[in-house]
Design a protein around this motif. Structure first.
Motif, mmCIF file in Angstrom:
data_model
loop_
_atom_site.group_PDB
_atom_site.id
_atom_site.type_symbol
_atom_site.label_atom_id
_atom_site.label_comp_id
_atom_site.label_asym_id
_atom_site.label_seq_id
_atom_site.Cartn_x
_atom_site.Cartn_y
_atom_site.Cartn_z
ATOM 1 N N PRO A 179 -43.296 17.362 -10.799
ATOM 2 C CA PRO A 179 -44.594 17.934 -10.395
ATOM 3 C C PRO A 179 -45.753 17.115 -10.945
ATOM 4 O O PRO A 179 -45.665 16.541 -12.030
ATOM 5 C CB PRO A 179 -44.562 19.338 -11.008
ATOM 6 C CG PRO A 179 -43.627 19.241 -12.159
ATOM 7 C CD PRO A 179 -42.582 18.238 -11.757
ATOM 8 N N ASP A 180 -46.824 17.056 -10.176
ATOM 9 C CA ASP A 180 -48.009 16.333 -10.658
ATOM 10 C C ASP A 180 -48.575 16.990 -11.915
ATOM 11 O O ASP A 180 -49.041 16.300 -12.825
ATOM 12 C CB ASP A 180 -49.098 16.304 -9.569
ATOM 13 C CG ASP A 180 -48.697 15.433 -8.395
ATOM 14 O OD1 ASP A 180 -47.896 14.496 -8.596
ATOM 15 O OD2 ASP A 180 -49.168 15.698 -7.273
ATOM 16 N N SER A 203 -45.917 13.594 -15.030
ATOM 17 C CA SER A 203 -46.636 14.866 -14.921
ATOM 18 C C SER A 203 -47.824 14.899 -15.874
ATOM 19 O O SER A 203 -47.767 14.352 -16.980
ATOM 20 C CB SER A 203 -45.716 16.046 -15.261
ATOM 21 O OG SER A 203 -44.779 16.288 -14.258
ATOM 22 N N ARG A 247 -50.434 32.634 -8.486
ATOM 23 C CA ARG A 247 -50.360 31.465 -7.614
ATOM 24 C C ARG A 247 -51.292 31.705 -6.439
ATOM 25 O O ARG A 247 -51.154 32.710 -5.722
ATOM 26 C CB ARG A 247 -48.929 31.230 -7.131
ATOM 27 C CG ARG A 247 -48.729 29.862 -6.479
ATOM 28 C CD ARG A 247 -47.300 29.689 -5.985
ATOM 29 N NE ARG A 247 -46.329 29.553 -7.046
ATOM 30 C CZ ARG A 247 -46.005 28.400 -7.643
ATOM 31 N NH1 ARG A 247 -46.618 27.271 -7.295
ATOM 32 N NH2 ARG A 247 -45.075 28.374 -8.586
ATOM 33 N N ASP A 252 -51.300 26.462 -6.098
ATOM 34 C CA ASP A 252 -51.544 26.217 -7.516
ATOM 35 C C ASP A 252 -51.235 27.460 -8.348
ATOM 36 O O ASP A 252 -51.524 28.589 -7.937
ATOM 37 C CB ASP A 252 -53.007 25.828 -7.757
ATOM 38 C CG ASP A 252 -53.338 24.448 -7.222
ATOM 39 O OD1 ASP A 252 -52.401 23.688 -6.917
ATOM 40 O OD2 ASP A 252 -54.539 24.132 -7.108
ATOM 41 N N ASP A 266 -48.972 22.867 -10.944
ATOM 42 C CA ASP A 266 -48.123 23.054 -9.763
ATOM 43 C C ASP A 266 -46.939 23.954 -10.082
ATOM 44 O O ASP A 266 -46.490 24.727 -9.227
ATOM 45 C CB ASP A 266 -47.614 21.695 -9.266
ATOM 46 C CG ASP A 266 -48.746 20.778 -8.861
ATOM 47 O OD1 ASP A 266 -49.418 21.080 -7.865
ATOM 48 O OD2 ASP A 266 -48.976 19.775 -9.566
ATOM 49 N N GLU A 267 -46.439 23.836 -11.309
ATOM 50 C CA GLU A 267 -45.338 24.675 -11.753
ATOM 51 C C GLU A 267 -45.592 25.091 -13.194
ATOM 52 O O GLU A 267 -46.287 24.385 -13.947
ATOM 53 C CB GLU A 267 -43.992 23.938 -11.682
ATOM 54 C CG GLU A 267 -43.615 23.420 -10.305
ATOM 55 C CD GLU A 267 -43.308 24.524 -9.295
ATOM 56 O OE1 GLU A 267 -43.151 25.693 -9.705
ATOM 57 O OE2 GLU A 267 -43.207 24.194 -8.097
#
Length: 484
Positions: A179-180, A203, A247, A252, A266-267
């Motif tokens: 994830p970013d 990340s 979320r 997001d 993202d997570e």
């Protein structure tokens, strides 16, 4: 072999085929007993597929890259960034693609019967196993039933957290992409290791911890790790809790913290502790509370209010007894327990005295741990704080690990610290902690010193090779000689 018989009688029934359960069963079979092992998921357990092995595979490439870049010539030879896809592919090799065929073959070769399904204690020495298709097999143990079901990630009661599909260690170690942005709730071992891994893999990591980073070890070690994480771009929020998660329509995840700040990711990975895998185990049938950790005595027999359940036929090993939630200690308990069950089956009562072969006393005196962060942290036995709490007359000796010749050769700009915790009355080492690059190989020497209760005067004659990082032992002893 896999048993489909509705009624099976063996000497020992083990519930849980992780490393702990496998070792109990193997030890029993090597001692001449028969054993059946019950598993509802993958043979090999959490360590093989969702913890120790995949997590270290995720960390190793970045560690090798950092080591190369810490040397001027090697650093010039290294170009480009980590290939995250290649890292994940190598991780998959260590999990065998989450296929337990190899582990099942090992069980077969060891002469252990495998019964797949959810095991539940039904009565004295009796376990029922329900397979996925509803088929029930009843296992009867002549001598012992061992619970080795381990633990699972604890999901704290944070408003909205369950609705954002949070990651646990399983989703993190099994990730198919990076994830970013990753938010991590919990600054313990899992949180710190995964912050190290995912920040190295690209990340942007935010770490949220209600206390400090790595609260379970000496404070100086956690400080070194926190500084390194921040230097590698991790944002750390300490002294705060996550109080709400949601979320939004864009996908997001937004975490609201107790200081009213917000973390967007993202997570979100939850690394806030563990809970025992005992909710659906039939504990109520033997007077115990479902969902609880299992208290054990020195023989690892399950006890209730200090009294063994029944006539000591029920045992618990590994995470589930909450002594030391570490795979190697679960395996250590398993070896002691397997041998003890064999001895009792022969009508013998083994020696359970201090450091006796059949007593898992290291769980109280010499727990060993490596935390594979950047830098690594190693610890065995007491911290200074826990030694004082245990009533020990404590002496603390610290030394700069980077000041050792072997360290400066190992890496330019090497930073680290080592600490001996001494029982002043007995003049023996009761604890050792170090933080620094590649300190893991120092741990066993420290463990032997603690377990062997080697007097410091004798340790002077254990001469460390020059120039290695192990020379820290000489420097610590010299410091102890000056300060005491």
């Amino acid at each position: 072999m896999t048993s489909n018989s509705p009624e099976v009688t063996v000497d020992v029934v083990v519930i849980g085929a992780g490393p702990t359960g496998e070792n109990v069963a193997d030890r029993a079979v090597q001692g001449g007993l028969s054993a059946a092992i019950v598993e509802s998921e993958l043979v090999g357990g959490e360590c093989s597929y969702w913890a120790c092995m995949p997590s270290k595979a995720l960390l190793r490439d970045a560690a090798a890259l950092r080591a190369a870049r810490a040397l001027p010539a090697a650093g010039k030879a290294v170009t480009g960034d980590l290939d995250a896809t290649a890292v994940l592919a190598r991780r998959d090799q260590f999990t065998s693609g989450w296929d337990d065929g190899g582990q099942v073959d090992w069980l077969t070769g060891a002469g252990i019967t495998l019964v797949r399904g959810q095991g539940r204690i039904a009565d004295t020495r009796t376990v029922t196993v329900t397979d996925a298709d509803g088929t029930t097999t009843t296992l009867h143990a002549r001598h012992a039933v061992v619970v080795a079901t381990g633990s699972a990630a604890l999901i704290p009661p944070i408003t909205g957290l369950a609705d954002v599909d949070p990651w646990t260690n399983r989703e993190a170690t099994g990730a198919t992409s990076i994830p970013d942005r990753l938010a991590i709730i919990g600054g313990g071992v899992v949180g710190a290791e995964m912050a190290t891994a995912f920040s190295a893999l690209g990340s942007q990591v935010s770490l949220v911890s209600r206390t400090r980073v790595l609260p379970g070890v000496e404070e100086f070690a956690g400080k070194h790790v926190a500084e390194a994480l921040e230097a590698n771009g991790v944002t750390i929020h300490t002294g705060v809790d996550a109080v709400e998660a949601r979320r939004d329509d864009s996908g997001d995840v937004r975490l609201t913290l107790s200081d009213d700040t917000t973390v967007t990711a993202d997570e979100v990975l939850v690394a806030a502790g563990r809970t025992p895998n005992t909710k659906d185990l039939g504990l109520e049938n033997v007077g115990l509370t479902p969902g609880s950790w299992l208290e054990v005595d020195d023989s690892l027999a399950v006890v209730s209010d200090g009294t063994p359940v029944g006539d000591s036929w029920l045992y618990a090993a590994g995470d589930v007894n909450h002594r030391a939630l570490l795979t190697h200690h679960g395996k250590y308990q398993a070896r002691a327990l397997g041998d003890l069950i064999v001895a009792r089956a022969r009508g013998e009562e083994p020696d359970l005295s201090t450091w006796g072969r059949h007593a898992a006393t290291a769980d109280e005196r010499a727990v060993t741990q490596v935390i594979f962060t950047d830098p690594e942290v190693i610890a065995v036995g007491h911290s200074a704080e826990s030694a004082k709490a245990a009533g020990i007359e404590v002496g603390v000796v610290d030394h700069d690990l980077g000041a050792v010749a072997g360290s400066s050769l190992h890496a330019d700009g090497y930073r680290g610290q080592a600490r001996m915790v001494i029982d002043e009355q007995r003049n023996v080492l009761v604890g050792f902690t170090a933080v620094g690059p590649d300190t893991a190989e120092l741990l066993q020497a420290a463990t032997i010193a603690v377990v062997g209760e080697v007097p410091l005067d004798r340790l002077w004659h254990a001469v460390p090779a020059y120039p290695t990082i192990s020379e820290i032992w000489l420097r610590l002893l010299e410091t102890a000689g000056r300060d005491r």
